[in-house]
Design an enzyme around this catalytic site. Structure first.
Site, PDB file in Angstrom:
ATOM      1  N   ASN A 162     -31.285  54.057 -21.306  1.00  0.00           N
ATOM      2  CA  ASN A 162     -32.080  52.174 -21.140  1.00  0.00           C
ATOM      3  C   ASN A 162     -31.919  51.948 -19.478  1.00  0.00           C
ATOM      4  OD1 ASN A 162     -29.080  52.697 -20.774  1.00  0.00           O
ATOM      5  ND2 ASN A 162     -28.953  50.661 -21.699  1.00  0.00           N
ATOM      6  N   ASP A 201     -29.026  51.823 -17.134  1.00  0.00           N
ATOM      7  CA  ASP A 201     -27.752  51.400 -16.281  1.00  0.00           C
ATOM      8  C   ASP A 201     -27.014  52.156 -15.615  1.00  0.00           C
ATOM      9  OD1 ASP A 201     -25.837  50.443 -18.897  1.00  0.00           O
ATOM     10  OD2 ASP A 201     -26.693  52.645 -18.719  1.00  0.00           O
ATOM     11  N   ASP A 225      -7.958  63.907 -29.290  1.00  0.00           N
ATOM     12  CA  ASP A 225      -6.417  63.706 -28.116  1.00  0.00           C
ATOM     13  C   ASP A 225      -4.887  64.007 -27.491  1.00  0.00           C
ATOM     14  OD1 ASP A 225      -7.277  62.903 -25.083  1.00  0.00           O
ATOM     15  OD2 ASP A 225      -5.861  61.311 -25.187  1.00  0.00           O
ATOM     16  N   HIS A 284     -13.969  68.035 -20.127  1.00  0.00           N
ATOM     17  CA  HIS A 284     -14.389  67.048 -19.228  1.00  0.00           C
ATOM     18  C   HIS A 284     -13.178  66.745 -18.470  1.00  0.00           C
ATOM     19  CE1 HIS A 284     -11.866  65.540 -22.556  1.00  0.00           C
ATOM     20  NE2 HIS A 284     -12.052  64.915 -21.846  1.00  0.00           N
TER      21      HIS A 284
HETATM   22  O1  TEU Z   1      -6.431  65.236 -21.227  1.00  0.00           O
HETATM   23  C1  TEU Z   1      -4.397  65.562 -21.285  1.00  0.00           C
HETATM   24  C2  TEU Z   1      -4.576  65.851 -20.080  1.00  0.00           C
HETATM   25  O2  TEU Z   1      -3.141  66.011 -20.381  1.00  0.00           O
HETATM   26  C3  TEU Z   1      -5.569  65.800 -19.338  1.00  0.00           C
HETATM   27  O3  TEU Z   1      -5.844  64.814 -18.990  1.00  0.00           O
HETATM   28  C4  TEU Z   1      -4.309  66.334 -18.638  1.00  0.00           C
HETATM   29  O4  TEU Z   1      -3.240  65.770 -17.688  1.00  0.00           O
HETATM   30  C5  TEU Z   1      -4.954  66.457 -16.412  1.00  0.00           C
HETATM   31  O5  TEU Z   1      -6.559  66.016 -17.126  1.00  0.00           O
HETATM   32  C6  TEU Z   1      -5.201  67.299 -16.083  1.00  0.00           C
HETATM   33  O6  TEU Z   1      -5.624  68.512 -15.360  1.00  0.00           O
HETATM   34  C7  TEU Z   1      -6.824  63.894 -22.711  1.00  0.00           C
HETATM   35  C8  TEU Z   1      -7.958  63.405 -21.971  1.00  0.00           C
HETATM   36  O7  TEU Z   1      -9.182  64.953 -22.352  1.00  0.00           O
HETATM   37  C9  TEU Z   1      -7.995  63.048 -20.671  1.00  0.00           C
HETATM   38  O8  TEU Z   1      -9.482  62.737 -20.087  1.00  0.00           O
HETATM   39  C10 TEU Z   1      -7.254  61.432 -20.827  1.00  0.00           C
HETATM   40  O9  TEU Z   1      -7.010  61.180 -19.476  1.00  0.00           O
HETATM   41  C11 TEU Z   1      -6.009  61.508 -21.340  1.00  0.00           C
HETATM   42  O10 TEU Z   1      -5.823  63.260 -22.191  1.00  0.00           O
HETATM   43  C12 TEU Z   1      -5.740  60.726 -21.636  1.00  0.00           C
HETATM   44  O11 TEU Z   1      -6.149  60.221 -23.018  1.00  0.00           O
HETATM   45 CA    CA Z   2     -27.094  54.018 -20.414  1.00  0.00          CA
END
Ligand code: TEU
Ligand code: CA
Length: 562
Positions: free
Chosen positions: A26, A28, A202, A318
């Site tokens: 869309n 954005d 997570d 990610h």
């Molecule tokens: O990640 C867990 C986590 O510990 C990571 O963030 C790690 O500490 C860091 O990326 C090392 O570089 C999970 C999710 O995958 C992450 O995207 C979130 O930020 C985090 O939990 C909190 O929910």
């Molecule tokens: Ca969008």
């Protein structure tokens, strides 16, 4: 694991989508669910079986959706529940399941549970979270948050601190409270009723935290909680469940992925992912990859879980820098290296995960200024290290090597503006190399990284040895070559890969039985040995491996057809 006890997800390949960077529909500048629906044919072409969707629930986006304010509604930036139900049904038409990302260790501070909890100590929601009485400026203890600063936040109205292992806007949920657990189970059952095919959990090994004992992961009640969670929800369906467990060791992984389904299908463990950081330091203090250690670490996980657990197989997600830049080569040998890394990973026992763009050989990014970075972890680290006196140049090099935004630049679809990701202004800059690295050009090139991933994924489906074979590491001390054998019911696979940009001798190939003609060029098939896949476009040698050259050979017991 014998054939009849095999679960569907043991022969599946999962694709991870980071929705805000996948496809905007869309204008954005933010990816959304309708954008994902538009790209389902691309994923069906790749041959994947399930999509792990990073969070799309309502969230103030302090941590890009890993701070959820409503577990049963979709954030308007991504669309709405109808869009998600359409995605589930459109994916199902293509035999693709949707895996939701459940963030159960903490909620957003804008979740109604927390806004209620903050009102008073006797509010019914107060002990949905972890509070400690105290006085301002005197923290309950010296625990820190993963995103910098203390893990305690002062609430003057209550004269209390609340505990947050991540950002201030991500208060930890109190799993000791059975009401919290029941609310979570009911929410999960609600998602199961919507037809989701599984869940990614997570930081699930942090839910049994014991702040007074300074315990964050692997708390004393962890497996009790997980087994209850599994019993009350997952076991009522035919799901794939994968827990994120940075603190997992082999013994815990055997519990997490026990074939009786008492906990999860598998976990993401990160031992291999921490090898290129200085021991005892942060990921930002990086060091060269200890290659022999990597091989032995992966060998350990393969052998220890064989027949009594299950591995996830991944290089990217990610939160991680892109593997072709991290441990491959993102310059003259980018294509070979991307294919080599895929070969080594997908040849092992476990469920492979492909992170968006990994199938294109997408690379890390180098933005000129910190202003161009969006990740809370990067921004907090930049500020903290600058205050501690680190040179800005060194801080930026750490961000280039290990920052999470490396994985979050928009998916590169084609060579039009913004790589076809958005007609608007992308929320995070597009990697400038999209003109050379993009899906459209690779779909048209049978020798592309995309088509190589497609072949690898197909290969696993056609050969049960990838799922059921055992694992034997070869050349364990070799500093250049990663080679291993898989064996099952008289068939053998040899996976051989050169992890370097130099040509290396590899007598192993001839010793193992790779067939060749008189001048040493291997033959793709002869006396019961067949080349299954190879990342160069000609025949390999029987004697050596070229830079980042990788291949998989199959050998049947004499007398059986191959
Ligand atoms: O990640 C867990 C986590 O510990 C990571 O963030 C790690 O500490 C860091 O990326 C090392 O570089 C999970 C999710 O995958 C992450 O995207 C979130 O930020 C985090 O939990 C909190 O929910
Ligand atoms: Ca969008």
């Amino acid at each position: 694991m014998d054939m009849n006890s095999k679960k569907w997800w043991q022969n599946s390949v999962v694709y991870q989508i980071y929705p805000r960077s996948f496809q905007d529909s869309n204008g954005d500048g933010i990816g959304d669910i309708q954008g994902i629906i538009k790209r389902l044919d691309y994923l069906q072409e790749l041959g994947i079986d399930a999509i792990w969707l990073s969070p799309v629930c309502r969230s103030p986006q302090d941590d890009n959706g890993y701070d959820i304010s409503d577990y049963q509604d979709i954030d308007p930036m991504f669309g709405n529940l109808d869009d998600l139900e359409q995605l589930i049904s459109e994916a199902k038409k293509r035999n693709i399941r949707i895996i939701m990302d459940l963030v159960l260790n903490h909620s957003s501070d804008e979740h109604r549970w927390f806004t209620e909890a903050k009102k008073s100590k006797d509010n019914p929601y107060h002990d949905y979270y972890v509070w400690r009485d105290g006085e301002e400026g005197v923290y309950p203890n010296d625990m820190g948050s993963a995103f910098g600063g203390p893990a305690w936040e002062w609430v003057p109205e209550l004269k209390q601190y609340y505990f947050h292992q991540f950002s201030v806007k991500q208060p930890d949920l109190n799993w000791e409270n059975p009401k919290v657990r029941r609310e979570i189970y009911d929410m999960i059952l609600w998602w199961m009723d919507k037809g989701v095919g599984g869940f990614r959990l997570d930081v699930i090994d942090q839910i049994a935290k014991e702040p007074d004992l300074k315990i964050t992961n692997n708390g004393p009640r962890l497996h009790e909680f997980i087994q209850e969670l599994s019993r009350e929800t997952f076991q009522k369906g035919d799901l794939i469940t994968v827990g994120e467990a940075w603190g997992a060791d082999i013994d815990r992984a055997k519990l997490y992925s026990k074939p009786d389904g008492s906990e999860f299908s598998m976990v993401f463990q990160f031992e291999h992912m921490m090898l290129d950081q200085e021991p005892g330091k942060e990921k930002w203090d990086f060091c060269p990859l200890p290659f022999v250690k990597l091989k032995k670490c992966l060998e350990k996980w393969q052998k220890e879980l064989h027949g009594c657990g299950w591995n996830s197989l991944f290089w990217d997600n990610h939160d991680l820098p892109r593997i072709v830049s991290r441990w491959g080569n993102d310059r003259e040998y980018r294509v070979e290296a991307a294919k080599m890394l895929a070969t080594v990973l997908h040849g092992m026992e476990g469920t492979p995960y492909v992170y968006q763009g990994e199938e294109l050989g997408m690379t890390n990014v180098r933005f000129d200024s910190i202003e161009q970075y969006q990740d809370i972890e990067i921004r907090n680290m930049y500020r903290e290290r600058l205050e501690k006196g680190y040179a800005e140049k060194d801080i930026m090099e750490s961000i280039y090597a290990k920052g999470r935004d490396n994985a979050r630049t928009p998916m590169q679809w084609d060579d039009t503006e913004n790589a076809g990701f958005t007609t608007g202004t992308p929320w995070l800059g597009v990697n400038p190399n999209y003109t050379e690295i993009n899906a459209r050009s690779q779909l048209q090139d049978e020798n592309s990284v995309f088509h190589y991933y497609k072949k690898l994924i197909h290969l696993r489906k056609e050969n049960s040895i990838f799922v059921d074979g055992d694992f034997t590491l070869l050349l364990p001390e070799d500093e250049n070559i990663f080679a291993y054998v898989r064996e099952y019911e008289g068939r053998k696979l040899l996976v051989a890969a050169n992890f370097t940009d130099k040509e290396v001798e590899c007598p192993l190939l001839k010793e193992w039985g790779v067939p060749a003609d008189e001048d040493g060029a291997a033959k793709s098939r002869d006396n019961g040995v067949k080349l299954l896949i190879h990342n160069y476009n000609d025949l390999p040698s029987q004697q050596k491996l070229r830079p980042y050259e990788a291949m998989i050979w199959e050998k049947a017991e004499t007398g059986t057809e191959i």
